[in-house]
Design a protein around this motif. Structure first.
Motif, PDB file in Angstrom:
ATOM      1  N   SER A 135       0.822  -1.200   0.000  1.00 62.87           N
ATOM      2  CA  SER A 135       0.000   0.000   0.000  1.00 62.87           C
ATOM      3  C   SER A 135       0.862   1.259   0.000  1.00 62.87           C
ATOM      4  O   SER A 135       0.578   2.234  -0.709  1.00 62.87           O
ATOM      5  CB  SER A 135      -0.925  -0.005   1.217  1.00 62.87           C
ATOM      6  N   LEU A 136       1.931   1.229   0.786  1.00 56.79           N
ATOM      7  CA  LEU A 136       2.851   2.359   0.857  1.00 56.79           C
ATOM      8  C   LEU A 136       3.477   2.633  -0.506  1.00 56.79           C
ATOM      9  O   LEU A 136       3.536   3.783  -0.969  1.00 56.79           O
ATOM     10  CB  LEU A 136       3.926   2.052   1.896  1.00 56.79           C
ATOM     11  N   ALA A 137       3.914   1.572  -1.160  1.00 53.04           N
ATOM     12  CA  ALA A 137       4.534   1.733  -2.476  1.00 53.04           C
ATOM     13  C   ALA A 137       3.556   2.307  -3.484  1.00 53.04           C
ATOM     14  O   ALA A 137       3.874   3.249  -4.222  1.00 53.04           O
ATOM     15  CB  ALA A 137       5.081   0.387  -2.952  1.00 53.04           C
ATOM     16  N   PHE A 138       2.347   1.766  -3.538  1.00 53.02           N
ATOM     17  CA  PHE A 138       1.346   2.270  -4.466  1.00 53.02           C
ATOM     18  C   PHE A 138       1.053   3.753  -4.207  1.00 53.02           C
ATOM     19  O   PHE A 138       0.898   4.548  -5.140  1.00 53.02           O
ATOM     20  CB  PHE A 138       0.054   1.461  -4.352  1.00 53.02           C
ATOM     21  N   SER A 139       0.982   4.124  -2.933  1.00 54.51           N
ATOM     22  CA  SER A 139       0.579   5.493  -2.602  1.00 54.51           C
ATOM     23  C   SER A 139       1.632   6.519  -2.985  1.00 54.51           C
ATOM     24  O   SER A 139       1.292   7.676  -3.289  1.00 54.51           O
ATOM     25  CB  SER A 139       0.264   5.598  -1.103  1.00 54.51           C
ATOM     26  N   ILE A 140       2.910   6.145  -2.982  1.00 51.31           N
ATOM     27  CA  ILE A 140       3.951   7.125  -3.297  1.00 51.31           C
ATOM     28  C   ILE A 140       4.360   7.104  -4.769  1.00 51.31           C
ATOM     29  O   ILE A 140       4.999   8.043  -5.242  1.00 51.31           O
ATOM     30  CB  ILE A 140       5.204   6.935  -2.416  1.00 51.31           C
ATOM     31  N   LEU A 141       3.983   6.062  -5.500  1.00 52.34           N
ATOM     32  CA  LEU A 141       4.426   5.931  -6.887  1.00 52.34           C
ATOM     33  C   LEU A 141       3.383   6.361  -7.908  1.00 52.34           C
ATOM     34  O   LEU A 141       3.719   6.648  -9.060  1.00 52.34           O
ATOM     35  CB  LEU A 141       4.815   4.480  -7.181  1.00 52.34           C
ATOM     36  N   LEU A 142       2.111   6.405  -7.507  1.00 52.45           N
ATOM     37  CA  LEU A 142       1.038   6.559  -8.484  1.00 52.45           C
ATOM     38  C   LEU A 142       0.266   7.863  -8.323  1.00 52.45           C
ATOM     39  O   LEU A 142      -0.005   8.303  -7.202  1.00 52.45           O
ATOM     40  CB  LEU A 142       0.053   5.390  -8.360  1.00 52.45           C
ATOM     41  N   ASP A 143      -0.076   8.436  -9.450  1.00 46.28           N
ATOM     42  CA  ASP A 143      -1.006   9.562  -9.510  1.00 46.28           C
ATOM     43  C   ASP A 143      -2.363   9.050  -9.985  1.00 46.28           C
ATOM     44  O   ASP A 143      -2.445   8.006 -10.653  1.00 46.28           O
ATOM     45  CB  ASP A 143      -0.512  10.612 -10.500  1.00 46.28           C
ATOM     46  N   PRO A 144      -3.445   9.785  -9.696  1.00 44.36           N
ATOM     47  CA  PRO A 144      -4.744   9.409 -10.264  1.00 44.36           C
ATOM     48  C   PRO A 144      -4.660   9.319 -11.788  1.00 44.36           C
ATOM     49  O   PRO A 144      -4.090  10.186 -12.451  1.00 44.36           O
ATOM     50  CB  PRO A 144      -5.657  10.556  -9.821  1.00 44.36           C
ATOM     51  N   GLY A 145      -5.224   8.222 -12.309  1.00 48.43           N
ATOM     52  CA  GLY A 145      -5.210   8.015 -13.750  1.00 48.43           C
ATOM     53  C   GLY A 145      -4.039   7.208 -14.256  1.00 48.43           C
ATOM     54  O   GLY A 145      -4.043   6.774 -15.414  1.00 48.43           O
TER      55      GLY A 145
ATOM     56  N   ARG B 205       9.250   9.165   5.685  1.00 50.02           N
ATOM     57  CA  ARG B 205       9.025   9.579   7.069  1.00 50.02           C
ATOM     58  C   ARG B 205       7.679  10.281   7.202  1.00 50.02           C
ATOM     59  O   ARG B 205       6.917  10.043   8.136  1.00 50.02           O
ATOM     60  CB  ARG B 205      10.153  10.496   7.537  1.00 50.02           C
ATOM     61  N   SER B 206       7.375  11.145   6.246  1.00 50.13           N
ATOM     62  CA  SER B 206       6.102  11.877   6.290  1.00 50.13           C
ATOM     63  C   SER B 206       4.922  10.949   6.038  1.00 50.13           C
ATOM     64  O   SER B 206       3.891  11.029   6.719  1.00 50.13           O
ATOM     65  CB  SER B 206       6.113  13.001   5.247  1.00 50.13           C
ATOM     66  N   VAL B 207       5.066  10.060   5.061  1.00 49.72           N
ATOM     67  CA  VAL B 207       3.955   9.169   4.724  1.00 49.72           C
ATOM     68  C   VAL B 207       3.676   8.201   5.862  1.00 49.72           C
ATOM     69  O   VAL B 207       2.511   7.955   6.222  1.00 49.72           O
ATOM     70  CB  VAL B 207       4.243   8.414   3.413  1.00 49.72           C
ATOM     71  N   GLN B 208       4.723   7.633   6.458  1.00 44.79           N
ATOM     72  CA  GLN B 208       4.520   6.735   7.600  1.00 44.79           C
ATOM     73  C   GLN B 208       3.866   7.468   8.762  1.00 44.79           C
ATOM     74  O   GLN B 208       2.967   6.941   9.419  1.00 44.79           O
ATOM     75  CB  GLN B 208       5.857   6.133   8.051  1.00 44.79           C
ATOM     76  N   GLU B 209       4.326   8.677   9.025  1.00 48.44           N
ATOM     77  CA  GLU B 209       3.757   9.447  10.127  1.00 48.44           C
ATOM     78  C   GLU B 209       2.270   9.690   9.911  1.00 48.44           C
ATOM     79  O   GLU B 209       1.467   9.637  10.850  1.00 48.44           O
ATOM     80  CB  GLU B 209       4.493  10.783  10.264  1.00 48.44           C
ATOM     81  N   ALA B 210       1.890   9.911   8.664  1.00 48.19           N
ATOM     82  CA  ALA B 210       0.495  10.224   8.359  1.00 48.19           C
ATOM     83  C   ALA B 210      -0.404   8.999   8.323  1.00 48.19           C
ATOM     84  O   ALA B 210      -1.629   9.131   8.376  1.00 48.19           O
ATOM     85  CB  ALA B 210       0.413  10.946   7.009  1.00 48.19           C
ATOM     86  N   THR B 211       0.190   7.813   8.230  1.00 44.18           N
ATOM     87  CA  THR B 211      -0.633   6.600   8.104  1.00 44.18           C
ATOM     88  C   THR B 211      -0.593   5.746   9.369  1.00 44.18           C
ATOM     89  O   THR B 211      -1.618   5.561  10.024  1.00 44.18           O
ATOM     90  CB  THR B 211      -0.185   5.773   6.885  1.00 44.18           C
ATOM     91  N   VAL B 212       0.573   5.230   9.727  1.00 44.25           N
ATOM     92  CA  VAL B 212       0.639   4.341  10.894  1.00 44.25           C
ATOM     93  C   VAL B 212       1.577   4.843  11.982  1.00 44.25           C
ATOM     94  O   VAL B 212       1.663   4.243  13.048  1.00 44.25           O
ATOM     95  CB  VAL B 212       1.071   2.913  10.485  1.00 44.25           C
ATOM     96  N   SER B 213       2.288   5.916  11.715  1.00 45.27           N
ATOM     97  CA  SER B 213       3.313   6.435  12.627  1.00 45.27           C
ATOM     98  C   SER B 213       4.477   5.459  12.753  1.00 45.27           C
ATOM     99  O   SER B 213       5.568   5.718  12.296  1.00 45.27           O
ATOM    100  CB  SER B 213       2.728   6.763  14.005  1.00 45.27           C
ATOM    101  N   CYS B 214       4.203   4.299  13.352  1.00 43.00           N
ATOM    102  CA  CYS B 214       5.237   3.267  13.473  1.00 43.00           C
ATOM    103  C   CYS B 214       4.563   1.943  13.821  1.00 43.00           C
ATOM    104  O   CYS B 214       3.378   1.907  14.128  1.00 43.00           O
ATOM    105  CB  CYS B 214       6.270   3.634  14.540  1.00 43.00           C
ATOM    106  N   ILE B 215       5.334   0.881  13.769  1.00 42.90           N
ATOM    107  CA  ILE B 215       4.825  -0.464  14.070  1.00 42.90           C
ATOM    108  C   ILE B 215       5.087  -0.773  15.542  1.00 42.90           C
ATOM    109  O   ILE B 215       6.070  -0.298  16.123  1.00 42.90           O
ATOM    110  CB  ILE B 215       5.503  -1.502  13.158  1.00 42.90           C
ATOM    111  N   ASN B 216       4.223  -1.601  16.146  1.00 41.50           N
ATOM    112  CA  ASN B 216       4.339  -1.802  17.588  1.00 41.50           C
ATOM    113  C   ASN B 216       5.689  -2.406  17.967  1.00 41.50           C
ATOM    114  O   ASN B 216       6.240  -3.263  17.278  1.00 41.50           O
ATOM    115  CB  ASN B 216       3.145  -2.601  18.131  1.00 41.50           C
ATOM    116  N   THR B 217       6.234  -1.907  19.054  1.00 37.85           N
ATOM    117  CA  THR B 217       7.624  -2.189  19.439  1.00 37.85           C
ATOM    118  C   THR B 217       7.874  -3.656  19.766  1.00 37.85           C
ATOM    119  O   THR B 217       8.852  -4.240  19.278  1.00 37.85           O
ATOM    120  CB  THR B 217       8.024  -1.296  20.625  1.00 37.85           C
TER     121      THR B 217
END
Length: 396
Positions: free
Chosen positions: A101-111, A254-266
């Motif tokens: 999901s992370l890869a798709f969100s940073i690589l793709l534009d609408p269309g 860093r920005s995308v992770q912060e906006a989605t999950v912040s981080c994974i449980n320790t």
């Protein structure tokens, strides 16, 4: 009431989850639909997670993951996968699902358009739709032993194509692409200036055909790779995966992770660090068990005259039930579950080319696997097995 975003209407439901949820409402079901390893987690991994919880090691971590785990991943992919990377290119995610999901969100534009394997893992297309992009299936056909057809890829690529998704070892097929095919796919991506997303979740389970990581073949400016601890270490519920990126992605991620999950449980991250750095005997034992299950299952399918793809990796069997499905394998799988109490994944959940096929998980117990196969309807006359000896050879 305000309307939802228009692209959400295009996200298809999961045909696998449909069967899974229906099965949980029934009694005495044999579960072969979900890729859930039926092996115990190594006690050392569980102890490390327990120690973290008991020590109250439960605070936030860096967006990309704890350094202990990222360093372990860097060493692991160098030693096992031939990928030279650094911690700034390793991003710990909520399973490989979030890595994709992370890869798709940073690589793709609408269309934009995404070339996805068909049959292929269900979330490839789902993620494309969530990014307001268009998934374009590239067929993997049984007559070509489910190898990619490069002439067909050329016909499918357009000036809107942005990303090529590759999955080896394949879920659902159990196919492992050889070096020639992977190099050809990489050359195709270079020719058309595409990003490549390589899903290698089943990397530790390849049999007669060795697993090769796409990123080890060069061009690390183009390839992103998704890995996971879920299948390798039987940690499906711990939800730890990682995405390897080209250089220079760290500020964005860093920005995308912060906006989605912040981080994974320790504690889960501590456990996976222990898994990667500890003995791998339990992984080897699991692989041997799955291979033994495959041998027993394919022998029974042969005996019953049911056609299947000879797998070379992962822990699935791709089985032809077109003689019974009558052009609607999803409907047949539901009826089969209700009548025979066996949950299988309908092939159509993985794309149009999956119609008439089902996916069986051989990571279940051998008893359940064989009993489930015994309940499958046999064809009127015996059919031939799809050979995997040519899987990976580019078709033209």
């Amino acid at each position: 009431m305000p309307r939802l975003a228009s692209h959400t209407d295009s996200v298809p439901p999961s045909g696998i989850r449909r069967i899974f949820e229906l099965a949980h409402a029934l009694d005495d079901v044999i579960y072969l639909a979900i890729g859930e390893p039926d092996v115990a987690v190594d006690p050392a991994i569980l102890r490390r997670a327990s120690e973290a919880w008991l020590a109250d090691d439960t605070g936030y971590t860096p967006n990309g993951g704890i350094l202990e785990l990222r360093e372990a991943i860097v060493r692991t992919v160098a030693e096992r996968n031939g990928i030279r990377t650094d911690t700034e290119r390793v991003w710990v995610t909520n399973g490989a699902t979030q890595a994709l999901s992370l890869a798709f969100s940073i690589l793709l534009d609408p269309g934009d358009e995404v070339l996805v394997p068909d049959p292929g893992y269900t979330t490839f297309g789902m993620n494309a739709h969530l990014a307001s992009a268009t998934p374009v299936p590239y067929p993997l056909r049984p007559e070509a032993a489910f190898a990619p057809d490069f002439d067909e890829l050329e016909r499918l690529v357009t000036d809107r194509t942005r990303l090529l998704v590759v999955n080896s070892p394949s879920n659902p097929l159990g196919a492992v692409f050889d070096r020639d095919t992977l190099e050809a796919l990489l050359a195709f991506a270079r020719e058309h200036d595409l990003w490549v997303l390589s899903d290698e979740v089943y990397e530790r389970f390849s049999y007669d055909q060795p697993h090769i990581s796409l990123a080890s073949l060069g061009d690390d400016e183009r390839v992103l790779t998704a890995f996971s601890a879920s299948k390798t270490y039987a940690l499906t519920g711990a939800r730890v995966g990682w995405l390897l990126t080209p250089p220079g992605f760290a500020p964005l991620l860093r920005s995308v992770q912060e906006a989605t999950v912040s981080c994974i449980n320790t504690p889960a991250q501590r456990a996976v660090a222990a898994a990667l750095t500890g003995p791998q005997d339990h992984v080897d034992e699991a692989a041997a068990r799955y291979r033994s299950n495959l041998a027993a299952a394919t022998a029974l399918l042969d005996e019953r005259g049911i056609r299947y793809l000879e797998p070379t990796g992962a822990f699935y069997l791709w089985v032809d039930v077109s003689h019974a499905a009558d052009g609607d394998v999803a409907g047949w799988a539901e009826r089969f579950l209700l009548q025979q109490r066996v949950a299988v994944a309908p092939g159509s959940a993985f794309g149009r080319m999956g119609e008439g096929w089902i996916r069986l998980c051989v990571a279940a117990s051998e008893h359940d696997l064989l009993e489930g196969i015994r309940r499958l309807p046999a064809p009127p006359t015996s059919t031939s097995t799809v050979s995997s000896s040519t899987v990976g050879a580019p078709a033209s």
